[in-house]
Enzyme design. Structure first.
Site, PDB file in Angstrom:
ATOM      1  N   HIS A 119       0.855  -1.186   0.000  1.00 28.87           N
ATOM      2  CA  HIS A 119       0.000   0.000   0.000  1.00 28.87           C
ATOM      3  C   HIS A 119       0.894   1.239   0.000  1.00 28.87           C
ATOM      4  CE1 HIS A 119      -3.749  -2.074   1.944  1.00 28.87           C
ATOM      5  NE2 HIS A 119      -3.211  -2.798   0.974  1.00 28.87           N
ATOM      6  N   CYS A 142      -2.275  -0.332   7.580  1.00 31.57           N
ATOM      7  CA  CYS A 142      -1.633   0.977   7.461  1.00 31.57           C
ATOM      8  C   CYS A 142      -1.805   1.795   8.732  1.00 31.57           C
ATOM      9  CB  CYS A 142      -2.187   1.715   6.244  1.00 31.57           C
ATOM     10  SG  CYS A 142      -1.737   0.915   4.675  1.00 31.57           S
ATOM     11  N   CYS A 177      -6.355   1.546   5.959  1.00 30.23           N
ATOM     12  CA  CYS A 177      -6.855   0.250   6.414  1.00 30.23           C
ATOM     13  C   CYS A 177      -6.219  -0.078   7.774  1.00 30.23           C
ATOM     14  CB  CYS A 177      -6.505  -0.833   5.394  1.00 30.23           C
ATOM     15  SG  CYS A 177      -4.731  -1.186   5.289  1.00 30.23           S
ATOM     16  N   GLU A 217       0.920   3.890   1.807  1.00 34.25           N
ATOM     17  CA  GLU A 217       1.380   4.304   3.134  1.00 34.25           C
ATOM     18  C   GLU A 217       2.515   3.422   3.631  1.00 34.25           C
ATOM     19  OE1 GLU A 217      -1.802   3.523   2.106  1.00 34.25           O
ATOM     20  OE2 GLU A 217      -3.201   4.170   3.659  1.00 34.25           O
TER      21      GLU A 217
END
Length: 156
Positions: free
Chosen positions: A52, A83, A80, A54
């Site tokens: 992801h 993260c 999420c 992040e």
């Protein structure tokens, strides 16, 4: 600089992801009114469901700075659980996101882990910055995916 300014930079990253057939989520890490790092989802490119935007940024900055108490993270989609956990552990001061994620967002949608008082760090959270632009990009991406899938199903 405003949150909208930095979110525009995150949106540019999300558009790069979309061009690469990745889910269009972009993020930028800011310190002292400068972008320190930027990235976008790369789960297909890296063949890694954990890639992801992040997480990629946090992994990179950890080479230089362990605790990010002077940094702000701007991301086009609500973080999420994975993260958000990384955000808490790295002690980011401020998280700004655009679109809410009703299916896996845990910064206000399903849960608000970043504000859970049982954790030792709680960043400032600003939500909904440029939410229409951020959400619109995601809707366009998935609408295109569904259209292509429907055409493929009709024309083997």
């Amino acid at each position: 600089m405003t949150d909208e300014f930095w979110m525009q930079a995150a949106l540019a990253e999300a558009k790069l992801a979309m061009q690469q057939n990745e889910i269009p989520v972009g993020a930028v890490l800011v310190k002292d009114n400068k972008i320190v790092l930027k990235n976008h989802n790369r789960t297909k490119e890296l063949d890694n469901p954990l890639a992801h935007a992040e997480i990629l940024i946090l992994q990179e900055i950890q080479k230089f700075d362990k605790y990010l108490t002077d940094y702000s993270l701007y991301v086009t989609l609500e973080p999420c659980l994975m993260c958000s956990g990384a955000i808490i552990l790295s002690k980011i001061s401020k998280v700004v996101f655009g679109a809410f994620d009703p299916k896996s967002g845990v910064s206000g949608s399903l849960y608000n882990v970043l504000k859970d008082t049982r954790f030792n760090h709680r960043p400032e959270v600003v939500s909904g910055v440029l939410k229409d632009e951020c959400g619109g990009l995601l809707k366009e991406f998935f609408r295109t995916k569904r259209t292509v899938a429907a055409i493929s199903d009709r024309h083997p």
